[in-house]
Design a protein around this motif. Structure first.
Motif, PDB file in Angstrom:
ATOM      1  N   ILE A  15       0.832  -1.198   0.000  1.00 54.07           N
ATOM      2  CA  ILE A  15       0.000   0.000   0.000  1.00 54.07           C
ATOM      3  C   ILE A  15       0.871   1.254   0.000  1.00 54.07           C
ATOM      4  O   ILE A  15       0.590   2.233  -0.702  1.00 54.07           O
ATOM      5  CB  ILE A  15      -0.940  -0.014   1.221  1.00 54.07           C
ATOM      6  CG1 ILE A  15      -2.011  -1.099   1.057  1.00 54.07           C
ATOM      7  CG2 ILE A  15      -1.589   1.356   1.430  1.00 54.07           C
ATOM      8  CD1 ILE A  15      -2.783  -1.393   2.328  1.00 54.07           C
ATOM      9  N   LYS A  16       1.948   1.217   0.781  1.00 56.77           N
ATOM     10  CA  LYS A  16       2.771   2.411   0.946  1.00 56.77           C
ATOM     11  C   LYS A  16       3.909   2.523  -0.071  1.00 56.77           C
ATOM     12  O   LYS A  16       4.497   3.598  -0.218  1.00 56.77           O
ATOM     13  CB  LYS A  16       3.337   2.442   2.367  1.00 56.77           C
ATOM     14  CG  LYS A  16       2.251   2.624   3.424  1.00 56.77           C
ATOM     15  CD  LYS A  16       2.821   2.730   4.819  1.00 56.77           C
ATOM     16  CE  LYS A  16       1.726   3.019   5.840  1.00 56.77           C
ATOM     17  NZ  LYS A  16       2.265   3.220   7.202  1.00 56.77           N
ATOM     18  N   MET A  17       4.218   1.433  -0.761  1.00 58.16           N
ATOM     19  CA  MET A  17       5.295   1.481  -1.747  1.00 58.16           C
ATOM     20  C   MET A  17       4.806   1.636  -3.184  1.00 58.16           C
ATOM     21  O   MET A  17       5.524   2.188  -4.030  1.00 58.16           O
ATOM     22  CB  MET A  17       6.151   0.224  -1.629  1.00 58.16           C
ATOM     23  CG  MET A  17       7.070   0.222  -0.417  1.00 58.16           C
ATOM     24  SD  MET A  17       8.423   1.395  -0.545  1.00 58.16           S
ATOM     25  CE  MET A  17       9.768   0.279  -0.955  1.00 58.16           C
ATOM     26  N   LEU A  18       3.608   1.180  -3.491  1.00 55.60           N
ATOM     27  CA  LEU A  18       3.147   1.294  -4.875  1.00 55.60           C
ATOM     28  C   LEU A  18       2.974   2.747  -5.319  1.00 55.60           C
ATOM     29  O   LEU A  18       3.242   3.061  -6.485  1.00 55.60           O
ATOM     30  CB  LEU A  18       1.869   0.476  -5.078  1.00 55.60           C
ATOM     31  CG  LEU A  18       2.120  -1.042  -5.080  1.00 55.60           C
ATOM     32  CD1 LEU A  18       0.818  -1.821  -5.188  1.00 55.60           C
ATOM     33  CD2 LEU A  18       3.057  -1.440  -6.228  1.00 55.60           C
ATOM     34  N   VAL A  21       6.393   3.563  -6.442  1.00 54.07           N
ATOM     35  CA  VAL A  21       6.649   2.931  -7.743  1.00 54.07           C
ATOM     36  C   VAL A  21       6.091   3.797  -8.863  1.00 54.07           C
ATOM     37  O   VAL A  21       6.780   4.101  -9.861  1.00 54.07           O
ATOM     38  CB  VAL A  21       6.030   1.518  -7.795  1.00 54.07           C
ATOM     39  CG1 VAL A  21       6.095   0.940  -9.203  1.00 54.07           C
ATOM     40  CG2 VAL A  21       6.722   0.585  -6.809  1.00 54.07           C
ATOM     41  N   ARG A  22       4.842   4.230  -8.700  1.00 50.57           N
ATOM     42  CA  ARG A  22       4.193   5.048  -9.732  1.00 50.57           C
ATOM     43  C   ARG A  22       4.920   6.372  -9.927  1.00 50.57           C
ATOM     44  O   ARG A  22       5.099   6.831 -11.056  1.00 50.57           O
ATOM     45  CB  ARG A  22       2.731   5.289  -9.356  1.00 50.57           C
ATOM     46  CG  ARG A  22       1.868   4.026  -9.422  1.00 50.57           C
ATOM     47  CD  ARG A  22       0.604   4.161  -8.577  1.00 50.57           C
ATOM     48  NE  ARG A  22      -0.235   5.231  -9.054  1.00 50.57           N
ATOM     49  CZ  ARG A  22      -1.293   5.086  -9.851  1.00 50.57           C
ATOM     50  NH1 ARG A  22      -1.606   3.869 -10.282  1.00 50.57           N
ATOM     51  NH2 ARG A  22      -2.026   6.102 -10.217  1.00 50.57           N
ATOM     52  N   SER A  33      12.239  -1.611 -10.807  1.00 52.80           N
ATOM     53  CA  SER A  33      11.857  -3.015 -10.688  1.00 52.80           C
ATOM     54  C   SER A  33      11.230  -3.240  -9.321  1.00 52.80           C
ATOM     55  O   SER A  33      11.632  -2.601  -8.339  1.00 52.80           O
ATOM     56  CB  SER A  33      13.066  -3.944 -10.842  1.00 52.80           C
ATOM     57  OG  SER A  33      13.643  -3.841 -12.115  1.00 52.80           O
ATOM     58  N   VAL A  34      10.268  -4.146  -9.262  1.00 53.67           N
ATOM     59  CA  VAL A  34       9.589  -4.483  -8.014  1.00 53.67           C
ATOM     60  C   VAL A  34       9.772  -5.973  -7.746  1.00 53.67           C
ATOM     61  O   VAL A  34       9.426  -6.812  -8.584  1.00 53.67           O
ATOM     62  CB  VAL A  34       8.091  -4.152  -8.070  1.00 53.67           C
ATOM     63  CG1 VAL A  34       7.382  -4.609  -6.795  1.00 53.67           C
ATOM     64  CG2 VAL A  34       7.874  -2.662  -8.292  1.00 53.67           C
ATOM     65  N   ALA A  35      10.336  -6.286  -6.578  1.00 51.88           N
ATOM     66  CA  ALA A  35      10.505  -7.675  -6.156  1.00 51.88           C
ATOM     67  C   ALA A  35       9.694  -7.907  -4.887  1.00 51.88           C
ATOM     68  O   ALA A  35       9.736  -7.095  -3.963  1.00 51.88           O
ATOM     69  CB  ALA A  35      11.972  -7.995  -5.898  1.00 51.88           C
ATOM     70  N   PHE A  48      -1.925  -4.960  -5.426  1.00 52.05           N
ATOM     71  CA  PHE A  48      -1.407  -4.735  -6.772  1.00 52.05           C
ATOM     72  C   PHE A  48      -2.548  -4.481  -7.750  1.00 52.05           C
ATOM     73  O   PHE A  48      -2.445  -3.624  -8.637  1.00 52.05           O
ATOM     74  CB  PHE A  48      -0.584  -5.943  -7.227  1.00 52.05           C
ATOM     75  CG  PHE A  48       0.857  -5.891  -6.811  1.00 52.05           C
ATOM     76  CD1 PHE A  48       1.780  -5.166  -7.547  1.00 52.05           C
ATOM     77  CD2 PHE A  48       1.295  -6.556  -5.674  1.00 52.05           C
ATOM     78  CE1 PHE A  48       3.111  -5.106  -7.167  1.00 52.05           C
ATOM     79  CE2 PHE A  48       2.621  -6.497  -5.281  1.00 52.05           C
ATOM     80  CZ  PHE A  48       3.539  -5.775  -6.035  1.00 52.05           C
ATOM     81  N   GLU A  49      -3.640  -5.203  -7.589  1.00 51.82           N
ATOM     82  CA  GLU A  49      -4.782  -5.030  -8.479  1.00 51.82           C
ATOM     83  C   GLU A  49      -5.377  -3.631  -8.350  1.00 51.82           C
ATOM     84  O   GLU A  49      -5.710  -2.989  -9.359  1.00 51.82           O
ATOM     85  CB  GLU A  49      -5.851  -6.085  -8.160  1.00 51.82           C
ATOM     86  CG  GLU A  49      -7.051  -6.036  -9.089  1.00 51.82           C
ATOM     87  CD  GLU A  49      -8.062  -7.132  -8.783  1.00 51.82           C
ATOM     88  OE1 GLU A  49      -9.173  -7.074  -9.330  1.00 51.82           O
ATOM     89  OE2 GLU A  49      -7.730  -8.043  -7.981  1.00 51.82           O
ATOM     90  N   VAL A  50      -5.510  -3.128  -7.114  1.00 54.36           N
ATOM     91  CA  VAL A  50      -6.074  -1.796  -6.898  1.00 54.36           C
ATOM     92  C   VAL A  50      -5.240  -0.724  -7.593  1.00 54.36           C
ATOM     93  O   VAL A  50      -5.770   0.232  -8.169  1.00 54.36           O
ATOM     94  CB  VAL A  50      -6.195  -1.489  -5.389  1.00 54.36           C
ATOM     95  CG1 VAL A  50      -6.525  -0.017  -5.153  1.00 54.36           C
ATOM     96  CG2 VAL A  50      -7.264  -2.373  -4.753  1.00 54.36           C
ATOM     97  N   PHE A  51      -3.918  -0.880  -7.564  1.00 55.48           N
ATOM     98  CA  PHE A  51      -3.022   0.135  -8.127  1.00 55.48           C
ATOM     99  C   PHE A  51      -2.640  -0.140  -9.579  1.00 55.48           C
ATOM    100  O   PHE A  51      -1.877   0.615 -10.175  1.00 55.48           O
ATOM    101  CB  PHE A  51      -1.760   0.256  -7.276  1.00 55.48           C
ATOM    102  CG  PHE A  51      -1.985   0.987  -5.984  1.00 55.48           C
ATOM    103  CD1 PHE A  51      -1.877   2.364  -5.914  1.00 55.48           C
ATOM    104  CD2 PHE A  51      -2.338   0.294  -4.837  1.00 55.48           C
ATOM    105  CE1 PHE A  51      -2.102   3.043  -4.730  1.00 55.48           C
ATOM    106  CE2 PHE A  51      -2.567   0.964  -3.642  1.00 55.48           C
ATOM    107  CZ  PHE A  51      -2.447   2.341  -3.585  1.00 55.48           C
ATOM    108  N   GLY A  52      -3.184  -1.203 -10.154  1.00 52.80           N
ATOM    109  CA  GLY A  52      -2.897  -1.505 -11.550  1.00 52.80           C
ATOM    110  C   GLY A  52      -1.448  -1.843 -11.811  1.00 52.80           C
ATOM    111  O   GLY A  52      -0.903  -1.516 -12.869  1.00 52.80           O
ATOM    112  N   GLU A  53      -0.781  -2.513 -10.864  1.00 54.31           N
ATOM    113  CA  GLU A  53       0.629  -2.855 -10.980  1.00 54.31           C
ATOM    114  C   GLU A  53       0.825  -4.372 -10.852  1.00 54.31           C
ATOM    115  O   GLU A  53      -0.046  -5.078 -10.349  1.00 54.31           O
ATOM    116  CB  GLU A  53       1.451  -2.146  -9.893  1.00 54.31           C
ATOM    117  CG  GLU A  53       1.526  -0.644 -10.030  1.00 54.31           C
ATOM    118  CD  GLU A  53       2.551  -0.196 -11.066  1.00 54.31           C
ATOM    119  OE1 GLU A  53       3.322  -1.053 -11.545  1.00 54.31           O
ATOM    120  OE2 GLU A  53       2.566   1.004 -11.394  1.00 54.31           O
TER     121      GLU A  53
END
Length: 375
Positions: A15-18, A21-22, A33-35, A48-53
């Motif tokens: 929640i706090k990192m996406l 990322v954006r 890159s996201v691991a 991930f689905e909520v943020f489209g990632e």
């Protein structure tokens, strides 16, 4: 191009990192890159689905009933291999999870710079929260970039003898995420209309008490007391309690055994982040031991009662919206009842306040990183 690897494993981290990322993806000259480690497998996928990632790398390291020592060793080993292969220019971790701590150690061993989002939080008690207080102290001692959410967190860092990184006060990226999703809910009739089928239909005539509880230091007697307090609250005919129960058997088994038969206590599986925001917006009072909700509740103008004896978020306490109450059953009942029965008291503690920033933390962090690469 400079390469930033963001590593996380739990839903709160996602929640706090996406939002970061954006924001980084919009910076020129930065490859992202996201691991993920999969520490919260099902709940992580929902965010991930909520943020489209989508993650670029899924280590999928979790197994049933893993010990902390097992997962720590596994993350250090697997993340070290990944870092040696990718050789990013910066590894970014968040908060106080085992994933964040072990990834920071792996980056340190690999001599790769580390950035810590939400640095500087302190309870000054290694037992509360456990093991999170140790994790955050360890990460901050290794990090080159310390992104503190508040001035108080920055001051905590500034006092530490072993700090090696540079401190930046940015606000909290969790508020970025919350405001983004809350605006989506408010703007979309379809999105805001109903909770998904995973959540029980709510009674509009009863006050909603939202409960979250999962901290390891409450395992055993602490959760027994929390359940006693909730049973007493459920005797009121003007409340309904919704408790999305954590999947950890040490939480789930106790809660379902003690509360599963009470008609106005609705125990659900963990809900999506979207549904959690809807529940928080709808709740009259929030009972929690979560760190993130201590930040989100004030921004939504919801009184938050924290079922812990210490907190690393004193800024929330200072607003009056958040109060520490521990796990004593009588105090849980009395504190909630005071809010429900005293309208003046409630209104004083139900005003939106923003001690953790204005929703631009992710942009600030991305700009700091991009500018440091350019210099």
């Amino acid at each position: 191009m400079q390469h930033v690897l963001l590593a996380f494993g739990t839903r709160p981290e996602a929640i706090k990192m996406l939002p970061v990322v954006r924001a980084l993806r919009k910076c020129g000259g930065v490859r992202v890159s996201v691991a993920i480690t999969g520490q919260h497998r099902q709940m992580l996928d929902q965010v991930f689905e909520v943020f489209g990632e989508k993650p670029d790398i899924d280590l999928n390291l979790m197994t049933h009933n893993q010990k902390l020592s097992d997962i720590t060793g596994l993350i250090i080993s697997q993340m070290t291999d990944l870092l040696d292969k990718l050789r990013p220019d910066l590894v970014l971790v968040h908060g106080d999870t085992t994933t964040a701590m072990a990834t920071a150690i792996a980056a340190f061993y690999s001599r790769i710079p580390i950035g810590h989002v939400e640095a500087g939080l302190r309870s000054y008690d290694l037992s509360h929260p456990w093991p999170e207080e140790f994790n955050r102290v360890a990460i901050d001692s290794l990090a080159d970039y310390l992104f503190a959410p508040t001035l108080g967190a920055a001051e905590n860092l500034d006092r530490e003898y072993n700090r090696r990184g540079r401190i930046y006060v940015t606000g909290n990226t969790g508020i970025d995420a919350l405001l983004h999703v809350a605006q989506q809910i408010d703007a979309s009739t379809a999105m805001g209309a109903n909770l998904s089928e995973t959540v029980i239909e709510l009674d509009s005539e009863r006050s909603l008490i939202l409960v979250t509880g999962h901290r390891r230091e409450s395992f055993g007697a602490g959760f027994e007391d929390i359940c006693k307090g909730l049973r007493k609250l459920a005797e009121r005919d003007d409340v309904q309690i919704v408790y999305p129960v954590h999947l950890n058997p040490a939480v789930r088994d106790v809660v379902r055994a003690r509360l599963g038969s009470i008609s106005n206590i609705h125990l659900t599986d963990p809900v999506s982040y979207l549904d959690m925001v809807k529940l928080m917006k709808r709740a009259k009072v929030i009972l929690t031991d979560s760190g993130g909700i201590q930040e989100e509740g004030p921004a939504l103008g919801r009184p938050v009662l924290v079922m812990r004896n210490t907190t690393e978020r004193p800024e929330a306490i200072a607003t009056g919206t958040v109060r520490l109450i521990g796990t004593d059953p009588d105090r849980i009942y009395n504190e909630v009842s005071a809010l429900l029965d005293d309208e003046v008291c409630y209104n004083e503690r139900a005003k939106p306040v923003f001690p953790y920033g204005d929703g631009t933390a992710s942009i600030q962090i991305a700009n700091i990183i991009a500018e440091s690469f350019a210099s």
